[in-house]
Design a protein around this motif. Structure first.
Motif, PDB file in Angstrom:
ATOM      1  N   MET A 167      32.452  41.062  38.536  1.00  0.00           N
ATOM      2  CA  MET A 167      32.296  39.030  38.026  1.00  0.00           C
ATOM      3  C   MET A 167      33.630  38.923  39.086  1.00  0.00           C
ATOM      4  SD  MET A 167      33.590  37.386  34.362  1.00  0.00           S
ATOM      5  CE  MET A 167      32.273  38.934  33.534  1.00  0.00           C
ATOM      6  N   LYS A 168      32.691  37.215  39.214  1.00  0.00           N
ATOM      7  CA  LYS A 168      33.716  37.164  40.662  1.00  0.00           C
ATOM      8  C   LYS A 168      33.774  35.474  40.134  1.00  0.00           C
ATOM      9  CE  LYS A 168      34.925  35.057  45.160  1.00  0.00           C
ATOM     10  NZ  LYS A 168      33.761  34.766  46.135  1.00  0.00           N
ATOM     11  N   ILE A 169      34.665  34.681  39.862  1.00  0.00           N
ATOM     12  CA  ILE A 169      34.551  32.991  38.802  1.00  0.00           C
ATOM     13  C   ILE A 169      35.513  32.306  39.221  1.00  0.00           C
ATOM     14  CG2 ILE A 169      34.078  32.018  36.858  1.00  0.00           C
ATOM     15  CD1 ILE A 169      33.396  34.313  35.654  1.00  0.00           C
ATOM     16  N   GLU A 170      34.839  31.385  40.417  1.00  0.00           N
ATOM     17  CA  GLU A 170      36.143  30.415  40.504  1.00  0.00           C
ATOM     18  C   GLU A 170      36.289  29.652  39.324  1.00  0.00           C
ATOM     19  OE1 GLU A 170      35.727  29.539  44.273  1.00  0.00           O
ATOM     20  OE2 GLU A 170      37.006  28.123  44.672  1.00  0.00           O
ATOM     21  N   VAL A 171      37.875  29.148  38.504  1.00  0.00           N
ATOM     22  CA  VAL A 171      37.750  27.425  37.802  1.00  0.00           C
ATOM     23  C   VAL A 171      39.086  26.776  38.703  1.00  0.00           C
ATOM     24  CG1 VAL A 171      38.022  29.905  35.828  1.00  0.00           C
ATOM     25  CG2 VAL A 171      40.053  29.731  36.811  1.00  0.00           C
ATOM     26  N   PRO A 172      39.145  25.827  37.948  1.00  0.00           N
ATOM     27  CA  PRO A 172      39.816  25.003  38.385  1.00  0.00           C
ATOM     28  C   PRO A 172      41.631  25.112  37.674  1.00  0.00           C
ATOM     29  CG  PRO A 172      38.390  24.101  37.650  1.00  0.00           C
ATOM     30  CD  PRO A 172      38.453  24.782  37.344  1.00  0.00           C
ATOM     31  N   LEU A 173      42.704  24.854  39.572  1.00  0.00           N
ATOM     32  CA  LEU A 173      43.927  25.366  39.004  1.00  0.00           C
ATOM     33  C   LEU A 173      44.098  25.303  37.356  1.00  0.00           C
ATOM     34  CD1 LEU A 173      46.474  26.741  39.354  1.00  0.00           C
ATOM     35  CD2 LEU A 173      46.858  24.754  40.702  1.00  0.00           C
ATOM     36  N   ARG A 174      43.751  23.846  37.308  1.00  0.00           N
ATOM     37  CA  ARG A 174      44.165  22.794  36.069  1.00  0.00           C
ATOM     38  C   ARG A 174      44.050  23.910  35.003  1.00  0.00           C
ATOM     39  NH1 ARG A 174      41.689  20.732  33.104  1.00  0.00           N
ATOM     40  NH2 ARG A 174      39.834  20.374  34.180  1.00  0.00           N
ATOM     41  N   GLN A 175      42.496  24.503  34.795  1.00  0.00           N
ATOM     42  CA  GLN A 175      42.565  25.303  33.978  1.00  0.00           C
ATOM     43  C   GLN A 175      42.069  26.753  33.881  1.00  0.00           C
ATOM     44  OE1 GLN A 175      37.654  25.147  33.943  1.00  0.00           O
ATOM     45  NE2 GLN A 175      37.854  27.190  32.748  1.00  0.00           N
ATOM     46  N   PHE A 176      43.019  26.897  34.521  1.00  0.00           N
ATOM     47  CA  PHE A 176      43.678  28.063  34.527  1.00  0.00           C
ATOM     48  C   PHE A 176      45.151  28.040  34.234  1.00  0.00           C
ATOM     49  CE2 PHE A 176      46.982  31.031  36.753  1.00  0.00           C
ATOM     50  CZ  PHE A 176      46.301  31.918  36.334  1.00  0.00           C
ATOM     51  N   ASN A 177      45.923  27.713  34.174  1.00  0.00           N
ATOM     52  CA  ASN A 177      47.328  26.971  33.810  1.00  0.00           C
ATOM     53  C   ASN A 177      47.140  26.030  32.069  1.00  0.00           C
ATOM     54  OD1 ASN A 177      48.930  26.928  36.345  1.00  0.00           O
ATOM     55  ND2 ASN A 177      48.511  25.272  36.892  1.00  0.00           N
ATOM     56  N   GLU A 178      45.997  25.243  31.748  1.00  0.00           N
ATOM     57  CA  GLU A 178      45.692  25.781  30.240  1.00  0.00           C
ATOM     58  C   GLU A 178      45.987  27.061  29.447  1.00  0.00           C
ATOM     59  OE1 GLU A 178      44.120  21.710  31.568  1.00  0.00           O
ATOM     60  OE2 GLU A 178      42.898  23.242  29.966  1.00  0.00           O
ATOM     61  N   TYR A 179      45.246  27.887  30.239  1.00  0.00           N
ATOM     62  CA  TYR A 179      44.599  28.950  29.643  1.00  0.00           C
ATOM     63  C   TYR A 179      46.190  29.624  29.585  1.00  0.00           C
ATOM     64  CZ  TYR A 179      43.235  33.945  29.608  1.00  0.00           C
ATOM     65  OH  TYR A 179      42.834  35.221  29.723  1.00  0.00           O
ATOM     66  N   ARG A 180      46.678  29.625  31.039  1.00  0.00           N
ATOM     67  CA  ARG A 180      48.339  30.446  30.520  1.00  0.00           C
ATOM     68  C   ARG A 180      48.949  30.334  29.807  1.00  0.00           C
ATOM     69  NH1 ARG A 180      52.878  29.944  34.447  1.00  0.00           N
ATOM     70  NH2 ARG A 180      52.267  28.211  35.231  1.00  0.00           N
ATOM     71  N   VAL A 216      41.591  28.553  42.699  1.00  0.00           N
ATOM     72  CA  VAL A 216      42.034  30.684  41.580  1.00  0.00           C
ATOM     73  C   VAL A 216      40.744  30.953  41.120  1.00  0.00           C
ATOM     74  CG1 VAL A 216      43.050  30.641  39.374  1.00  0.00           C
ATOM     75  CG2 VAL A 216      43.699  28.842  40.512  1.00  0.00           C
ATOM     76  N   VAL A 217      40.353  32.157  41.449  1.00  0.00           N
ATOM     77  CA  VAL A 217      38.898  33.174  41.458  1.00  0.00           C
ATOM     78  C   VAL A 217      39.155  34.751  40.724  1.00  0.00           C
ATOM     79  CG1 VAL A 217      38.000  34.766  42.597  1.00  0.00           C
ATOM     80  CG2 VAL A 217      38.615  33.005  43.799  1.00  0.00           C
ATOM     81  N   TYR A 218      38.668  34.544  39.220  1.00  0.00           N
ATOM     82  CA  TYR A 218      39.079  35.494  38.467  1.00  0.00           C
ATOM     83  C   TYR A 218      38.020  36.655  39.576  1.00  0.00           C
ATOM     84  CZ  TYR A 218      38.092  38.411  34.327  1.00  0.00           C
ATOM     85  OH  TYR A 218      37.984  39.225  33.678  1.00  0.00           O
ATOM     86  N   ARG A 219      38.622  38.154  39.418  1.00  0.00           N
ATOM     87  CA  ARG A 219      37.460  39.192  39.697  1.00  0.00           C
ATOM     88  C   ARG A 219      38.209  39.885  39.375  1.00  0.00           C
ATOM     89  NH1 ARG A 219      36.405  38.570  45.544  1.00  0.00           N
ATOM     90  NH2 ARG A 219      37.937  37.156  46.032  1.00  0.00           N
ATOM     91  N   GLU A 220      36.648  40.601  38.560  1.00  0.00           N
ATOM     92  CA  GLU A 220      37.068  41.749  37.760  1.00  0.00           C
ATOM     93  C   GLU A 220      35.524  43.503  38.219  1.00  0.00           C
ATOM     94  OE1 GLU A 220      35.760  40.768  33.716  1.00  0.00           O
ATOM     95  OE2 GLU A 220      34.663  42.314  33.733  1.00  0.00           O
ATOM     96  N   ALA A 221      36.218  43.957  38.000  1.00  0.00           N
ATOM     97  CA  ALA A 221      35.460  45.207  38.563  1.00  0.00           C
ATOM     98  C   ALA A 221      35.014  46.181  37.253  1.00  0.00           C
ATOM     99  CB  ALA A 221      36.635  46.244  39.720  1.00  0.00           C
ATOM    100  N   ASN A 222      34.218  46.779  37.793  1.00  0.00           N
ATOM    101  CA  ASN A 222      33.318  48.012  36.607  1.00  0.00           C
ATOM    102  C   ASN A 222      33.268  48.507  37.016  1.00  0.00           C
ATOM    103  OD1 ASN A 222      32.896  45.459  34.201  1.00  0.00           O
ATOM    104  ND2 ASN A 222      31.047  45.065  34.619  1.00  0.00           N
ATOM    105  N   VAL A 223      32.356  49.685  36.642  1.00  0.00           N
ATOM    106  CA  VAL A 223      31.640  50.502  37.370  1.00  0.00           C
ATOM    107  C   VAL A 223      30.527  50.998  36.679  1.00  0.00           C
ATOM    108  CG1 VAL A 223      32.152  52.258  35.101  1.00  0.00           C
ATOM    109  CG2 VAL A 223      31.930  53.667  37.223  1.00  0.00           C
ATOM    110  N   TRP A 224      28.952  51.780  36.964  1.00  0.00           N
ATOM    111  CA  TRP A 224      27.500  51.815  37.322  1.00  0.00           C
ATOM    112  C   TRP A 224      27.975  52.762  36.669  1.00  0.00           C
ATOM    113  CZ3 TRP A 224      23.266  48.956  36.473  1.00  0.00           C
ATOM    114  CH2 TRP A 224      23.094  47.629  36.446  1.00  0.00           C
TER     115      TRP A 224
END
Ligand SMILES: CC(C)(COP(=O)(O)OP(=O)(O)OC[C@H]1O[C@@H](n2cnc3c(N)ncnc32)[C@H](O)[C@@H]1OP(=O)(O)O)[C@@H](O)C(=O)NCCC(=O)NCCS
Length: 240
Positions: A167-180, A216-224
């Motif tokens: 998974m790779k999702i780009e989010v605005p910096l403002r959204q990341f700061n609100e979330y954080r 700001v990019v959210y990046r996630e690893a999984n496994v098949w």
């Protein structure tokens, strides 16, 4: 990074048989307590051709543009059990239901790009850890350290490929700061390192954030992983 109710509802329209839900009766009402979401696709048997989790879930996560009605494979995409009902065998029951479904639909492969359920917590507690290490980590009894991978392994799941960019999702910096800064997140979000990709932040979720002056990019690893054909005979009652 959870699917919204709208996305889940759309998946139930796209591939109804693949959306498995366990209900509990409470004062005459049926309340959903656990669910496993599956997608149907074509797998050519070559692990290097497997899509990322995100690509398989479609452009909006609803499966709508990637669902293959005559596909030869089922992919378990996500599972969720109410926290107060963990460790009561519900994951086990849902995997059994997926095995029954694989038989009913007569597909060749039951697989998944699995999101390790405790990877986020592990990464927060192990600064030098890595998703690859955690995915392979075993308990003293030889089963995976991760609860979701452990439940699958008990059913014969074998790891076949690391899904480095599930998974790779780009989010605005403002959204990341609100979330954080939201209550409950403050204590979980923390700076991990500085890399070529930018500042790396962990948040207790499976993946991490990469922050630079552009994005700001959210990046996630999984496994098949794949449950072999033999696993299909394990049976069990389908979820209702
Ligand atoms: C990971 C997850 C799906 C596991 O679900 P679960 O319903 O707790 O799993 P189970 O109950 O089948 O098995 C969990 C453990 O309880 C044990 N167990 C099962 N029934 C039991 C019972 N009646 N009494 C005591 N223990 C029991 C199992 O043997 C297993 O033991 P283990 O810890 O040695 O592996 C669940 O924790 C979850 O939903 N997590 C949040 C969402 C998530 O991260 N999903 C994965 C990525 S999408």
């Amino acid at each position: 990074m959870r699917a919204t109710v709208k996305v889940l509802a759309r998946r139930a329209e796209v591939f109804p048989e693949g959306q498995l839900v366990v209900h509990e009766e409470f004062r005459g009402l049926r309340k959903p307590i656990a669910s496993l979401s599956l997608q149907r696709f074509n797998y050519d048997g070559d692990p290097s051709d497997l899509p990322t989790w995100q690509a398989l879930s479609g452009t909006d996560g609803t499966f709508a543009d990637t669902y293959c009605p005559d596909g030869n494979a089922l992919a378990m995409m996500s599972i969720g059990i109410l926290p107060e009902l963990h460790k009561q065998g519900l994951a086990n029951r849902l995997i059994d239901a997926a095995l029954v479904l694989a038989c009913e639909l007569d597909v060749e492969h039951l697989m998944g790009s699995y999101r390790p359920s405790q990877l986020g917590a592990y990464m927060v507690e192990n600064v030098d850890g890595s998703p690859e290490f955690y995915i392979q980590a075993r308990r003293a009894d030889g089963l995976p350290l991760d609860p979701w991978l452990r439940a699958l392994t008990r059913k014969g799941m074998e790891l076949i490929r690391y899904d480095a960019e599930a998974m790779k999702i780009e989010v605005p910096l403002r959204q990341f700061n609100e979330y954080r800064l939201t209550p409950g997140m403050r204590s979980r979000v923390r700076h991990l390192a500085t890399s070529d990709a930018g500042e790396i932040w962990l948040c207790g979720a499976t993946g991490h954030f990469e922050i630079n002056d552009r994005s700001v990019v959210y990046r996630e690893a999984n496994v098949w992983g794949k449950i072999g054909r033999l696993g299909f005979v394990s049976g069990g009652s389908a979820a209702t």
